[in-house]
Scaffold this active site. Structure first.
Site, PDB file in Angstrom:
ATOM      1  N   HIS A 153       1.976   4.743  -2.778  1.00 43.22           N
ATOM      2  CA  HIS A 153       2.108   6.179  -2.511  1.00 43.22           C
ATOM      3  C   HIS A 153       3.531   6.662  -2.805  1.00 43.22           C
ATOM      4  O   HIS A 153       3.730   7.710  -3.420  1.00 43.22           O
ATOM      5  CB  HIS A 153       1.784   6.474  -1.038  1.00 43.22           C
ATOM      6  CG  HIS A 153       0.364   6.213  -0.652  1.00 43.22           C
ATOM      7  ND1 HIS A 153      -0.710   6.627  -1.411  1.00 43.22           N
ATOM      8  CD2 HIS A 153      -0.166   5.600   0.448  1.00 43.22           C
ATOM      9  CE1 HIS A 153      -1.844   6.272  -0.811  1.00 43.22           C
ATOM     10  NE2 HIS A 153      -1.533   5.641   0.313  1.00 43.22           N
TER      11      HIS A 153
ATOM     12  N   HIS B 214       0.834  -1.209   0.000  1.00 41.90           N
ATOM     13  CA  HIS B 214       0.000   0.000   0.000  1.00 41.90           C
ATOM     14  C   HIS B 214       0.869   1.259   0.000  1.00 41.90           C
ATOM     15  O   HIS B 214       0.703   2.148  -0.846  1.00 41.90           O
ATOM     16  CB  HIS B 214      -0.913  -0.011   1.229  1.00 41.90           C
ATOM     17  CG  HIS B 214      -1.828   1.169   1.313  1.00 41.90           C
ATOM     18  ND1 HIS B 214      -3.132   1.139   0.855  1.00 41.90           N
ATOM     19  CD2 HIS B 214      -1.641   2.427   1.804  1.00 41.90           C
ATOM     20  CE1 HIS B 214      -3.697   2.317   1.053  1.00 41.90           C
ATOM     21  NE2 HIS B 214      -2.810   3.121   1.636  1.00 41.90           N
ATOM     22  N   GLU B 215       1.789   1.336   0.947  1.00 41.31           N
ATOM     23  CA  GLU B 215       2.635   2.525   1.065  1.00 41.31           C
ATOM     24  C   GLU B 215       3.596   2.651  -0.114  1.00 41.31           C
ATOM     25  O   GLU B 215       3.971   3.763  -0.501  1.00 41.31           O
ATOM     26  CB  GLU B 215       3.406   2.500   2.383  1.00 41.31           C
ATOM     27  CG  GLU B 215       2.535   2.468   3.633  1.00 41.31           C
ATOM     28  CD  GLU B 215       1.534   3.611   3.709  1.00 41.31           C
ATOM     29  OE1 GLU B 215       1.777   4.670   3.090  1.00 41.31           O
ATOM     30  OE2 GLU B 215       0.495   3.450   4.380  1.00 41.31           O
TER      31      GLU B 215
END
EC number: 3.4.24.-
Length: 339
Positions: free
Chosen positions: A24, A20-21
């Site tokens: 980003h 997920h990170e």
């Protein structure tokens, strides 16, 4: 709850947070935004490595992670600051995390399908004297709708059957290009402890990579629909708050999946990854979806919302999310899942 369950759950959730990170992080770099810290976990720092301009860290509490960008919390005049990028660029950075979770889910479901075979939404076998046999359903019939919901995978059927309390079920069946609609009442199975209509799926035992990829994508779409349908049921009172699972339940289920075998664990991680992706896209302050809504609003209207007001709303949203996490954790203890 064993130590093994806790370790497996932390490792599994750590992978989901990392992916997920990473979404980003990569999009921030592609948009030339300065990333100050890439963290897995929250709270006190356990390990840290300083890169050229980014601090990479592992933190004590495995309940999340973050990518700290210059200008994402306070204004900066630096042209590489997040707050100085266009709404479209900021949108791409924010939405990348949930999308990565959905991509991971599709890949993992593909692996599961390639390993175990794929259950198609097509009737393979029919039980004798079952509601399906009595109504004239035949092997080879493909279920395209159940109670007006489109069917893409066998799990679409399973989910709707699991919710059934003995009411009539409307099916749209396709065979040789012809659509047939039927209504039947399921029978309660004491063995399965649920209502059934007496059908089992047709299987692809050795799917090709194309079939596996299609299954992974379809299964992820099914998970997205399932999450939103579940939320709708919660809001309308058709589901109980007791059905909401928190950290304790997730640890237990992860351990049970691991005990059932590696592929079962992979399947469960895919399920959680899809849920994480969908839930993060909800338009709630402090979640990625809240920022997605904000940046879309700014792109459509051309109006910029004051950053200080956004920060205040997100602080309140984060506090409420932490309270919710505490509440569902307490619920897990009061109404535990047992195996």
């Amino acid at each position: 709850m064993s130590f093994f369950n806790i370790v497996i759950a932390i490792l599994a959730f750590g992978v989901l947070i990392l992916i997920h990170e990473l979404g980003h992080f990569v999009l921030a770099k592609l948009n030339d935004v300065k990333v100050e810290e890439f963290a897995i976990g929250m709270g006190p720092k356990l390990l840290g490595i300083k890169g050229k301009e980014t601090q990479y860290s592992i933190r004590a509490l495995p309940i999340g992670g973050y990518v700290k960008m210059l200008g994402d919390e306070s204004k900066s005049d630096d042209p590489r600051a997040f707050n100085n990028k266009s709404s479209a660029r900021r949108l791409s950075i924010v939405i990348a995390g949930p999308i990565m979770n959905l991509i991971l889910a599709a890949v993992l479901f593909c692996i599961v399908g390639m390993s175990e075979g794929i259950a198609l939404p097509t009737v393979g076998k029919i039980s004798a004297n079952s509601p399906a046999q009595k109504i004239g359903i035949k092997a080879g019939d493909t279920i395209v709708k159940i109670n007006n919901y489109s069917v893409h995978t066998w799990e679409d059927i399973s989910f709707n059957m699991a919710l059934n309390k003995g009411e009539g079920i409307k099916l749209a069946l396709k065979n040789n290009g012809t659509i047939k609609k039927v209504t039947l009442v399921p029978q309660y199975s004491k063995k399965e402890k649920m209502y059934l209509i007496g059908i089992s799926p047709k299987f692809i035992d050795k799917p090709t990579i194309i079939e596996g990829a299609k299954y992974g994508t379809s299964e992820t779409v099914t998970m997205i629909k399932t999450v939103y349908l579940s939320l709708k049921m919660m809001v309308t009172g058709k589901a109980s708050a007791k059905d909401v699972s928190g950290p304790v339940s997730i640890i237990k289920v992860t351990g049970a999946a691991a005990n059932a075998g590696f592929i079962r664990l992979v399947n469960f991680i895919a399920f959680i990854s899809a849920q994480l992706g969908v839930m993060n896209l909800l338009p709630i302050p402090a979640l990625d979806g809240g920022f997605v809504f904000l940046f879309l609003f700014q792109m459509i209207t051309g109006k910029k919302v004051d950053d200080d007001k956004v920060g205040f709303v997100n602080t309140i949203g984060f506090a409420l999310l932490m309270i919710l996490m505490i509440v569902v954790t307490i619920k897990d203890v009061v109404y535990p899942i047992n195996f």
